[in-house]
Design an enzyme around this catalytic site. Structure first.
Site: not given
Ligand SMILES: *Cc1c(COP(=O)(O)O)cnc(C)c1O
Length: 431
Positions: A248, A291, A293, A330, A361
């Site tokens: 996250g 992680p 993202r 996104r 479109c």
């Molecule tokens: C989406 C998710 C992640 C990864 O989150 P990022 O924001 O991409 O780091 C990790 N664990 C779980 C359970 C998720 O749903």
């Protein structure tokens, strides 16, 4: 430039990892996903080193496959010492095909079907991250049939609001993910898991959300989970060996976003964890993070060819590109902001305010609104930065548009890692 692997070369073109973006577009075609492998590896190392230092040698980051799943990513993250999380049999199949050991996979999912569970157990998945009581029952039955004891983490929600977008906020009590601690339902979840003969409860999992910049929710999360682990130890004799605190961390899409100092954040979380462990008199063998993202987003750039400018008098300027919501949904999903450059005129002043529109479109098909770039002519290459995560992974064939090719750059060389889809590919399942 937003990142230091991006430069302007002597032709005035954008260079990614030292390679001319306009030449890459000419060689491989557009739209094109470009991944800088050196950036991915550096990001992996940041996590691995910081987690070893602050959480101990058994601890490790897992790459969240959902951010970018294709065969070529697995050898890269594996060689950097990462485990992976997977959320579907499709991701498991891909990772296994790439030679990634199933024992280092963590299998997520709110609704794993019976077939998913059978597949996961038969592949020898290291840990199931069990979402709910129903899954626990089926998993116990399947494990008994396959005569294995399946290690699991129990997914809990800590009742935290990490102040991110509603669509990517998963840690609140009112959530379809996991079982809440606050309502008392987690106790039954733990009790039931402990009574399952073919399930070994190795620990807890919790994930608060995505694209998070504040540190409070991570600090609170480890405190809540530690307190709860102590409570379960005294109530049921459970030893929580592993805490998986999810992914996250936010990334920098535009200059407005802060740059997270990942080792500093991990250190801060570890201090809260240590204090909580002392307070409640317990310890953990390993801490995992997931992680996605923050491993892959800033390694990715998407290159498009522009069709030119359309100036709607009294309103705004549109620049159209040969991709859009099909390769990057996104903006349509979350109104996400991006940094956009005219890669063909990267040395010129970015003084043309425009909205970058895709080719579908659909009036929502935009890549970015009201960004300033050097005024493009038809044929110029437009670069959208920070597209490594949740782009290819979320791509579609809407309007019958084939998915782009993807290349990886390493040590100043490029190689194709995903072929461009063909029109025949689009019809391959059609009878
Ligand atoms: C989406 C998710 C992640 C990864 O989150 P990022 O924001 O991409 O780091 C990790 N664990 C779980 C359970 C998720 O749903």
């Amino acid at each position: 430039m937003l990142y230091n692997n991006l430069t302007v070369n002597e032709k005035g073109h954008l260079a990614i990892g030292g390679l001319d973006a306009v030449e890459l577009a000419a060689e491989y075609g557009t739209p094109l996903y470009v991944l800088d492998e050196d950036v991915i590896r550096a990001n992996c190392r940041t996590y691995v080193d910081a987690m070893h230092e602050y959480f101990g040698p058994e601890s490790a980051p897992l790459f969240a496959s959902k951010a970018l799943c294709f065969k070529g990513i697995y050898p890269v993250v594996q060689s950097e010492g990462m485990c992976v999380d997977v959320v579907s049999p499709g991701e498991i199949f891909t990772a296994v095909a790439a030679g990634f050991p199933a024992s280092k996979m963590f299998f997520h999912g709110t609704n794993k079907t019976d077939a998913d569970i059978e597949y996961g157990v038969s592949q020898g998945i290291g840990y199931f991250v069990v979402d709910n009581l129903n899954e626990l029952e089926v998993l116990n039955k399947v494990a008994s049939e396959q005569e294995v004891v399946q290690k699991v983490l129990l997914r809990l929600t800590c009742g935290l609001d990490p102040h991110t977008l509603e669509a990517i906020n998963t840690g609140k009590v009112d959530s379809q993910f996991g079982v809440p601690i606050d309502t008392g339902q987690a106790d039954e979840f733990v009790r039931t898991a402990l009574s399952c003969e073919y399930i070994e409860v190795a620990g807890f999992h919790s994930h608060v959300g995505s694209q998070i910049f504040e540190s409070d929710s991570f600090n609170r999360q480890v405190e809540i989970l530690t307190e709860y682990a102590a409570k379960m130890k005294y109530a049921y004799g459970l030893t929580v060996r592993i805490l998986n605190i999810g992914g996250g961390f936010g990334v920098r899409y535009t200059e407005k976003d802060p740059q997270i100092d990942i080792p500093a954040r991990i250190k801060e979380v570890s201090e809260h964890l240590k204090a909580a462990c002392e307070k409640y008199g317990i310890s953990f063998e390993a801490i995992y993070m997931e992680p996605g993202r923050s491993i892959i987003a800033d390694a990715g750039t998407t290159l498009y060819t522009t069709g030119g400018c359309k100036e709607v008098k009294g309103y705004r300027n549109y620049v159209t590109v040969d991709g859009g919501m099909t390769d990057n949904p996104r903006y349509a999903l979350y109104k996400s902001e991006y940094t956009v450059l005219n890669a063909s005129k990267a040395g010129e002043p970015a003084d043309y305010e425009c909205t970058i529109a895709g080719r579908c479109c659909e009036s929502g098909d935009r890549v970015a609104e009201y960004v300033s770039i050097a005024k493009p002519e038809r044929g110029d290459i437009i670069a959208v930065l920070t597209t490594g995560a949740y782009n290819y992974a979320m791509a579609s064939n809407y309007n019958r548009i084939p998915k782009p090719a993807m290349i990886m750059i390493k040590d100043g060389k490029s190689r194709l890692v995903v072929k461009r889809e063909t029109y025949e590919d689009l019809m391959k399942n059609e009878l």
